[in-house]
Design a protein around this motif. Sequence first.
Motif, PDB file in Angstrom:
ATOM      1  N   GLU A  90      -3.345   5.264  -0.801  1.00  0.00           N
ATOM      2  CA  GLU A  90      -3.215   3.346  -0.898  1.00  0.00           C
ATOM      3  C   GLU A  90      -1.650   3.337  -1.208  1.00  0.00           C
ATOM      4  O   GLU A  90      -1.241   3.820  -2.393  1.00  0.00           O
ATOM      5  N   LYS A  91      -1.085   2.574  -1.187  1.00  0.00           N
ATOM      6  CA  LYS A  91       0.134   1.865  -0.982  1.00  0.00           C
ATOM      7  C   LYS A  91       0.874   2.234  -2.338  1.00  0.00           C
ATOM      8  O   LYS A  91       1.655   2.417  -3.353  1.00  0.00           O
ATOM      9  N   THR A  92      -0.424   0.839  -3.409  1.00  0.00           N
ATOM     10  CA  THR A  92      -0.177   0.552  -4.574  1.00  0.00           C
ATOM     11  C   THR A  92      -1.881   0.250  -4.744  1.00  0.00           C
ATOM     12  O   THR A  92      -2.354   0.341  -4.174  1.00  0.00           O
ATOM     13  N   HIS A  93      -1.653   0.718  -6.368  1.00  0.00           N
ATOM     14  CA  HIS A  93      -3.151   0.168  -6.775  1.00  0.00           C
ATOM     15  C   HIS A  93      -2.744  -0.827  -7.655  1.00  0.00           C
ATOM     16  O   HIS A  93      -1.871  -0.736  -8.843  1.00  0.00           O
ATOM     17  N   SER A  94      -3.881  -0.705  -8.941  1.00  0.00           N
ATOM     18  CA  SER A  94      -4.179  -1.408  -9.911  1.00  0.00           C
ATOM     19  C   SER A  94      -4.078  -0.821 -10.797  1.00  0.00           C
ATOM     20  O   SER A  94      -4.472   0.483 -11.017  1.00  0.00           O
ATOM     21  N   SER A  95      -3.386  -0.686 -11.824  1.00  0.00           N
ATOM     22  CA  SER A  95      -3.728  -0.285 -13.065  1.00  0.00           C
ATOM     23  C   SER A  95      -3.923  -1.517 -14.059  1.00  0.00           C
ATOM     24  O   SER A  95      -2.752  -2.137 -14.602  1.00  0.00           O
ATOM     25  N   ASN A 153      -9.889   1.742  -8.508  1.00  0.00           N
ATOM     26  CA  ASN A 153      -9.815   0.930  -7.267  1.00  0.00           C
ATOM     27  C   ASN A 153     -10.108   0.671  -6.291  1.00  0.00           C
ATOM     28  O   ASN A 153      -8.959   0.205  -5.781  1.00  0.00           O
ATOM     29  N   ARG A 154     -10.224  -0.740  -7.058  1.00  0.00           N
ATOM     30  CA  ARG A 154     -10.216  -2.125  -6.737  1.00  0.00           C
ATOM     31  C   ARG A 154     -10.704  -2.467  -7.923  1.00  0.00           C
ATOM     32  O   ARG A 154     -11.797  -2.794  -8.355  1.00  0.00           O
ATOM     33  N   LEU A 155      -9.853  -3.352  -8.301  1.00  0.00           N
ATOM     34  CA  LEU A 155     -10.194  -4.629  -9.657  1.00  0.00           C
ATOM     35  C   LEU A 155     -11.301  -5.925  -8.759  1.00  0.00           C
ATOM     36  O   LEU A 155     -10.869  -6.053  -7.755  1.00  0.00           O
ATOM     37  N   HIS A 206       0.761  -1.201  -9.219  1.00  0.00           N
ATOM     38  CA  HIS A 206       1.988   0.365  -9.104  1.00  0.00           C
ATOM     39  C   HIS A 206       1.677   1.490  -7.921  1.00  0.00           C
ATOM     40  O   HIS A 206       0.589   1.100  -7.396  1.00  0.00           O
ATOM     41  N   SER A 207       2.753   2.101  -7.501  1.00  0.00           N
ATOM     42  CA  SER A 207       2.501   3.064  -6.517  1.00  0.00           C
ATOM     43  C   SER A 207       3.143   4.221  -7.191  1.00  0.00           C
ATOM     44  O   SER A 207       3.355   4.675  -8.265  1.00  0.00           O
ATOM     45  N   PHE A 208       2.758   5.008  -6.363  1.00  0.00           N
ATOM     46  CA  PHE A 208       2.776   7.275  -7.224  1.00  0.00           C
ATOM     47  C   PHE A 208       3.929   7.308  -7.059  1.00  0.00           C
ATOM     48  O   PHE A 208       4.283   8.549  -7.671  1.00  0.00           O
TER      49      PHE A 208
END
Length: 161
Positions: A77-82, A99-101, A29-31
């Motif tokens: 960051e542009k996208t993140h893992s949710s 932050n990081r998977l 996702h992105s914010f």
Amino acid sequence: MSTEYFHIQLRQEVHVALPVSAAVEVAEHSFDQICPVPGVDPVLLGVVNWRGHLLWNIDLSDFLGVREEDSYSLHAEKTHSSIVIADRRSQRRLGCWVNRLLGIITLTDEQVKAVPERFPSSVIPYAAGWIDLESPLIVLDPEAVLESPRWHGEIAFAQFA
């Protein structure tokens, strides 16, 4: 017995493990997809449309009290893992932004040690244990996260469709 976990990195090189069995989905996702909700706990980023339902999202680093790094912002960051976690019994679900998977690891019950008292008080209620790898790996209890008193009475969890 062996269990599979997501190996997750949070801010400040804090590592946590979350049982794969508690996850419904891993999404990027992105914010700008989050709709903030004023007046709720600041850990709650807001809601997103997830499968036609509103899904509350948290920043897992903030939730566990991992302080912000000066040089890093989750919003940068542009996208993140949710990782969407769920308790099918109570039908609660929550998106946990990380932050990081780093991948999936398999741990045995014998590897997981009891949570020591020296762990931060913000982590202890949500930890099912820990493992001493290169750095401590905190094993999270997803039910404790979903049942957190931080949202008790503050948010309504949507029902599964």
